[in-house]
Design an enzyme around this catalytic site. Sequence first.
Site, PDB file in Angstrom:
ATOM      1  N   GLU A   1      44.919  81.550 -11.057  1.00  0.00           N
ATOM      2  CA  GLU A   1      45.742  82.142 -10.004  1.00  0.00           C
ATOM      3  C   GLU A   1      46.469  83.329 -10.621  1.00  0.00           C
ATOM      4  O   GLU A   1      46.953  83.249 -11.754  1.00  0.00           O
ATOM      5  CB  GLU A   1      46.763  81.140  -9.455  1.00  0.00           C
TER       6      GLU A   1
ATOM      7  N   GLU B   1      55.962  88.061  -6.932  1.00  0.00           N
ATOM      8  CA  GLU B   1      56.737  87.042  -6.224  1.00  0.00           C
ATOM      9  C   GLU B   1      58.199  87.431  -6.347  1.00  0.00           C
ATOM     10  O   GLU B   1      58.606  88.050  -7.336  1.00  0.00           O
ATOM     11  CB  GLU B   1      56.544  85.667  -6.840  1.00  0.00           C
TER      12      GLU B   1
END
Length: 477
Positions: free
Chosen positions: A160, A165
């Site tokens: 991933e 974020e």
Amino acid sequence: MKKSNYLKTGMIILATLTAANFISCGGEKAPVQKGDWKLVWQDEFNGKKLDLTKWDYQTGTGSQYGLNGWGNDELQYYSPDNVSVKKGNLVIEARKEDKNGMAYTSGRIRTMKDDGTVLYAPTFGRVEARMMLPKGDGIWPAFWMLPASTKYGVWASSGEIDIMEAKGRLPNRTYGTVHFGQPWPGNKYTGSMYKFPEGDMTSYHVYALEWEPGSLKWFVDDTLFYETNNWYAMDASGETVWDYPAPYDEPFYILFNLAVGGTFDEYRKPSAKEIPAQMLVDWVRVYTKDSYNMNVTRPIPERDEKAIESYANDDGNYILDSAFKNINKEGLKDAPTERFTSHLWYCLALTDFNGDADALVEGDACHVNIKNAGTENYSVQLVQNLGIAKGFTYLIEFDAKASEEREIAVKISGDEDSGWAVHSSEYHPKLETEYKHFKYRFTMENSSDATARLEFNCGLSNADVWIKNVSIKTSEF
């Protein structure tokens, strides 16, 4: 600059520029080439609705994938109603409204469909997006990538990449992270934080990832803030390790979402004045190169050769007394100090966590007789201290069974002197009623630790555990 502003300033000459030099977008010039990078895919969000030839909605709470709150205890229900295209922006809006038992709604889109159809998934490239992000407690915007297949196994063996974020509570910073290793909970991650020198994420900024064989680099506004070439892909048994640069040599698709609550920022929730919250994406673009250097090898970490010599045993096994000839019979609340230097076994039953157990030696095996499993997996422990040297990879092997099917948790940690450092991810072998052989690899990335702890954590289940033939030796991936 958005299209509406572009026209207001009278800069309509953009329309006269040739497609050979620029591709029209929401007021921003999209260069066909950026250094060695050539533009190969984009969405400028200039239409009136989401382009479903490029994107698909993900809906619900993640339960259709066997996840609780999308695996992070998130509080929103994802709905297409929360995704729109307005004034040259993709708009994802989180709202305070009940839907299907959830207290919030929001949106999540990706370049792949639920039926497995891949709409777009590059292997290598520069992936970037210009975004304006919302602030507020529990507000969690993300721009990220997941593997289009599970060639190397379920999450996180196949990887991933979190390009961006953010925690809405801390608008002056964003984060870049990469996840890899073994299937959860044997996964690992590394990353870093970017702090804005001025302003914050509530203004437009460009977030980018440059992904090449053996290299991942994160940028904000073309400022490099983190890079790594250190990862691996391994199956749950620890026996299969795929060739580097796996898992980052396979196609990954692109996601945008705006979550509410969850684990990322300690389960915070937005106040009434902080929601609705909007995540705006001006554009997303992917560039590639004509060719990539595929001749890459796994980096060899700096190794503490002096420490490894002092920790070594004659037979190459860093475990002493693998036949359990010296172990306390009654479960101890605290380990005796001398055992940290003698490297002998001890059985802990931590009454602070309601653990109660003792150790029985049966042939060459240790029988952990669990009387009360306690409230944590470490409520009952079988432990030996040993020296672990920085930069070396270790292979842990053992045979184990249980009185009924159950899991235990195995890891290498530090003692109180190291602040209870975690040296390896936690491995969760599934025990059956007959002995099975288990293997697990890890690389010591922390400073060398002469009194590290091999922990067999046997709490949370009253099923007894038998362990034998424990070995820890240096290895290669």
